[in-house]
Design a protein around this motif. Structure first.
Motif, PDB file in Angstrom:
ATOM      1  N   MET A   1     -25.414  18.805   7.415  1.00 46.91           N
ATOM      2  CA  MET A   1     -26.324  19.220   8.229  1.00 46.91           C
ATOM      3  C   MET A   1     -25.654  19.930   9.442  1.00 46.91           C
ATOM      4  SD  MET A   1     -29.189  16.334   9.994  1.00 46.91           S
ATOM      5  CE  MET A   1     -30.257  16.960  11.277  1.00 46.91           C
ATOM      6  N   LYS A   2     -26.563  20.789  10.028  1.00 47.46           N
ATOM      7  CA  LYS A   2     -26.148  21.742  10.932  1.00 47.46           C
ATOM      8  C   LYS A   2     -25.935  20.767  12.305  1.00 47.46           C
ATOM      9  CE  LYS A   2     -27.151  25.602  14.041  1.00 47.46           C
ATOM     10  NZ  LYS A   2     -28.144  26.531  14.072  1.00 47.46           N
ATOM     11  N   TYR A   3     -26.761  20.002  12.576  1.00 49.41           N
ATOM     12  CA  TYR A   3     -26.686  19.054  13.822  1.00 49.41           C
ATOM     13  C   TYR A   3     -26.188  17.562  13.363  1.00 49.41           C
ATOM     14  CZ  TYR A   3     -29.404  22.903  15.691  1.00 49.41           C
ATOM     15  OH  TYR A   3     -29.668  24.064  16.145  1.00 49.41           O
ATOM     16  N   GLU A   4     -25.446  17.292  12.383  1.00 49.21           N
ATOM     17  CA  GLU A   4     -24.959  16.069  12.199  1.00 49.21           C
ATOM     18  C   GLU A   4     -24.237  15.203  13.134  1.00 49.21           C
ATOM     19  OE1 GLU A   4     -20.970  16.541   9.643  1.00 49.21           O
ATOM     20  OE2 GLU A   4     -22.861  16.769   8.649  1.00 49.21           O
ATOM     21  N   LYS A   5     -23.556  16.001  14.266  1.00 48.39           N
ATOM     22  CA  LYS A   5     -23.027  15.292  15.193  1.00 48.39           C
ATOM     23  C   LYS A   5     -23.711  15.077  16.486  1.00 48.39           C
ATOM     24  CE  LYS A   5     -18.335  17.223  14.259  1.00 48.39           C
ATOM     25  NZ  LYS A   5     -17.262  18.057  14.592  1.00 48.39           N
ATOM     26  N   ILE A   6     -24.963  15.387  16.291  1.00 42.35           N
ATOM     27  CA  ILE A   6     -26.201  15.089  17.347  1.00 42.35           C
ATOM     28  C   ILE A   6     -27.155  14.182  16.989  1.00 42.35           C
ATOM     29  CG2 ILE A   6     -27.802  16.289  18.862  1.00 42.35           C
ATOM     30  CD1 ILE A   6     -26.061  18.920  18.693  1.00 42.35           C
ATOM     31  N   TYR A   7     -27.422  14.174  15.827  1.00 42.30           N
ATOM     32  CA  TYR A   7     -28.670  13.449  15.370  1.00 42.30           C
ATOM     33  C   TYR A   7     -28.232  11.904  14.936  1.00 42.30           C
ATOM     34  CZ  TYR A   7     -32.705  12.647  12.336  1.00 42.30           C
ATOM     35  OH  TYR A   7     -33.986  12.157  11.816  1.00 42.30           O
ATOM     36  N   ALA A   8     -28.934  11.009  15.875  1.00 38.67           N
ATOM     37  CA  ALA A   8     -28.343   9.521  15.814  1.00 38.67           C
ATOM     38  C   ALA A   8     -28.331   9.099  14.559  1.00 38.67           C
ATOM     39  CB  ALA A   8     -29.210   8.802  16.447  1.00 38.67           C
ATOM     40  N   PRO A   9     -29.336   9.151  13.657  1.00 35.12           N
ATOM     41  CA  PRO A   9     -29.303   8.518  12.216  1.00 35.12           C
ATOM     42  C   PRO A   9     -28.109   8.883  11.474  1.00 35.12           C
ATOM     43  CG  PRO A   9     -31.248   9.200  12.410  1.00 35.12           C
ATOM     44  CD  PRO A   9     -30.593   9.808  13.671  1.00 35.12           C
ATOM     45  N   MET A  10     -27.340  10.106  11.843  1.00 32.21           N
ATOM     46  CA  MET A  10     -26.101  10.586  11.039  1.00 32.21           C
ATOM     47  C   MET A  10     -24.903  10.102  11.787  1.00 32.21           C
ATOM     48  SD  MET A  10     -27.387  12.421   8.554  1.00 32.21           S
ATOM     49  CE  MET A  10     -25.852  13.534   8.083  1.00 32.21           C
ATOM     50  N   LEU A  11     -25.029   9.362  12.831  1.00 31.03           N
ATOM     51  CA  LEU A  11     -23.674   8.801  13.519  1.00 31.03           C
ATOM     52  C   LEU A  11     -23.322   7.664  13.157  1.00 31.03           C
ATOM     53  CD1 LEU A  11     -24.459  10.192  17.187  1.00 31.03           C
ATOM     54  CD2 LEU A  11     -23.278  11.307  15.330  1.00 31.03           C
TER      55      LEU A  11
ATOM     56  N   LEU B   1     -21.866   7.284  18.198  1.00 25.07           N
ATOM     57  CA  LEU B   1     -23.118   7.096  19.167  1.00 25.07           C
ATOM     58  C   LEU B   1     -22.465   6.820  20.716  1.00 25.07           C
ATOM     59  CD1 LEU B   1     -26.313   7.041  19.488  1.00 25.07           C
ATOM     60  CD2 LEU B   1     -25.976   4.600  18.961  1.00 25.07           C
ATOM     61  N   ARG B   2     -21.682   5.673  20.764  1.00 22.21           N
ATOM     62  CA  ARG B   2     -21.248   5.302  21.990  1.00 22.21           C
ATOM     63  C   ARG B   2     -20.523   6.516  22.559  1.00 22.21           C
ATOM     64  NH1 ARG B   2     -20.002   0.506  19.161  1.00 22.21           N
ATOM     65  NH2 ARG B   2     -17.875   1.223  18.829  1.00 22.21           N
ATOM     66  N   ARG B   3     -19.599   7.267  21.879  1.00 17.81           N
ATOM     67  CA  ARG B   3     -19.077   8.404  22.705  1.00 17.81           C
ATOM     68  C   ARG B   3     -19.898   9.445  23.228  1.00 17.81           C
ATOM     69  NH1 ARG B   3     -15.377   8.459  19.138  1.00 17.81           N
ATOM     70  NH2 ARG B   3     -16.301   9.982  17.558  1.00 17.81           N
ATOM     71  N   ARG B   4     -20.756   9.709  22.387  1.00 18.08           N
ATOM     72  CA  ARG B   4     -21.757  10.739  22.808  1.00 18.08           C
ATOM     73  C   ARG B   4     -22.591  10.422  24.104  1.00 18.08           C
ATOM     74  NH1 ARG B   4     -22.240  15.769  20.508  1.00 18.08           N
ATOM     75  NH2 ARG B   4     -24.157  16.120  21.905  1.00 18.08           N
ATOM     76  N   LEU B   5     -23.128   9.177  24.194  1.00 14.69           N
ATOM     77  CA  LEU B   5     -23.770   8.673  25.163  1.00 14.69           C
ATOM     78  C   LEU B   5     -22.843   8.315  26.333  1.00 14.69           C
ATOM     79  CD1 LEU B   5     -26.312   6.215  23.557  1.00 14.69           C
ATOM     80  CD2 LEU B   5     -26.716   8.635  24.280  1.00 14.69           C
ATOM     81  N   LYS B   6     -21.597   7.946  26.149  1.00 13.14           N
ATOM     82  CA  LYS B   6     -20.713   7.742  27.321  1.00 13.14           C
ATOM     83  C   LYS B   6     -20.512   9.260  27.791  1.00 13.14           C
ATOM     84  CE  LYS B   6     -15.981   6.635  28.466  1.00 13.14           C
ATOM     85  NZ  LYS B   6     -14.621   6.104  28.015  1.00 13.14           N
ATOM     86  N   ASP B   7     -20.451  10.512  27.009  1.00 10.87           N
ATOM     87  CA  ASP B   7     -20.339  11.878  27.728  1.00 10.87           C
ATOM     88  C   ASP B   7     -21.493  12.410  28.420  1.00 10.87           C
ATOM     89  OD1 ASP B   7     -17.706  11.835  26.821  1.00 10.87           O
ATOM     90  OD2 ASP B   7     -18.285  12.912  24.762  1.00 10.87           O
TER      91      ASP B   7
END
Length: 222
Positions: free
Chosen positions: A1-11, A16-22
């Protein structure tokens, strides 16, 4: 999936914590299942909202949640159109929005892909109601129907501009070779003002991207 590092169900939880921390922002696409003639899928509005969320999250940061598919009111009655009564739509979307209370986010962004009057009104009303509850995050709504003031085009319904936007956002789902009939609303054949093309779709996307990013960053900094 192109956006697998952004789409919450794929994380995974750590991702998830890392992306929301950033960048502690959650994007929630809101769309519809609705007739869009024979050349566009029933989920056009939702697919648009999802892609807009993914592109903004890719640029700004944050995560994208699964879409809220159900539209409400002010749309045609047709076997391929599904909508919730307004009070249930409002209740359900509010419940989804408050369900992120345990996540370390500062901003919840609703991206609306459906142009129906009542849904647009509720997408303005719901953030105001939720922000009065003093959640740990602020809720805002942005949509390409109102926030592309710098663009000469306005999104129509399965006509030139919406089809052009689809060419930019979801090109693989368009079937221009299908027999395209008259619109359910106007009872007129589409494209009287010109054939759709991706150049128009790119202009709409770029105008929305610029304005939406500004609104999101300003709300995040408040």
């Amino acid at each position: 999936m192109k956006y697998e590092k952004i789409y919450a169900p794929m994380l995974r939880p750590s991702e998830l914590r890392r992306r929301l921390k950033d960048f502690p922002v959650i994007f929630l696409p809101v769309g519809s299942i609705e007739w869009h003639n024979e050349h566009l899928p029933l989920g056009t509005d939702t697919f648009h909202a999802e892609e807009l969320c993914f592109r903004l999250a890719e640029e700004l940061g944050g995560v994208v949640m699964p879409a809220f598919w159900w539209n409400t009111g002010d749309c045609h009655r047709h076997l391929s159109t599904y909508y919730l009564p307004e009070e249930l739509f409002e209740m359900a979307l509010e419940a989804v929005c408050t369900g992120f209370s345990d996540m370390p986010c500062r901003l919840l962004v609703l991206i609306n892909g459906h142009g129906g009057k009542y849904q647009n009104q509720l997408l303005e009303k719901i953030p105001e109601k939720l922000n009065c509850r003093k959640l740990r995050y602020k809720v805002i709504s942005v949509d390409p129907y109102h926030q592309i003031q710098t663009c000469p085009y306005r999104i129509d319904h399965a006509d030139t501009v919406e089809t052009s936007l689809s060419m930019e956002l979801i090109p693989g789902l368009i079937k221009m070779e299908n027999p395209i009939g008259e619109d359910l609303y106007s009872h007129k054949l589409p494209f009287a003002n010109g054939l759709p093309n991706r150049i128009i779709g790119r202009q709409v996307w770029e105008a929305f991207r610029k304005e939406a990013a500004r609104v999101i960053v300003e709300a995040f900094r408040e």
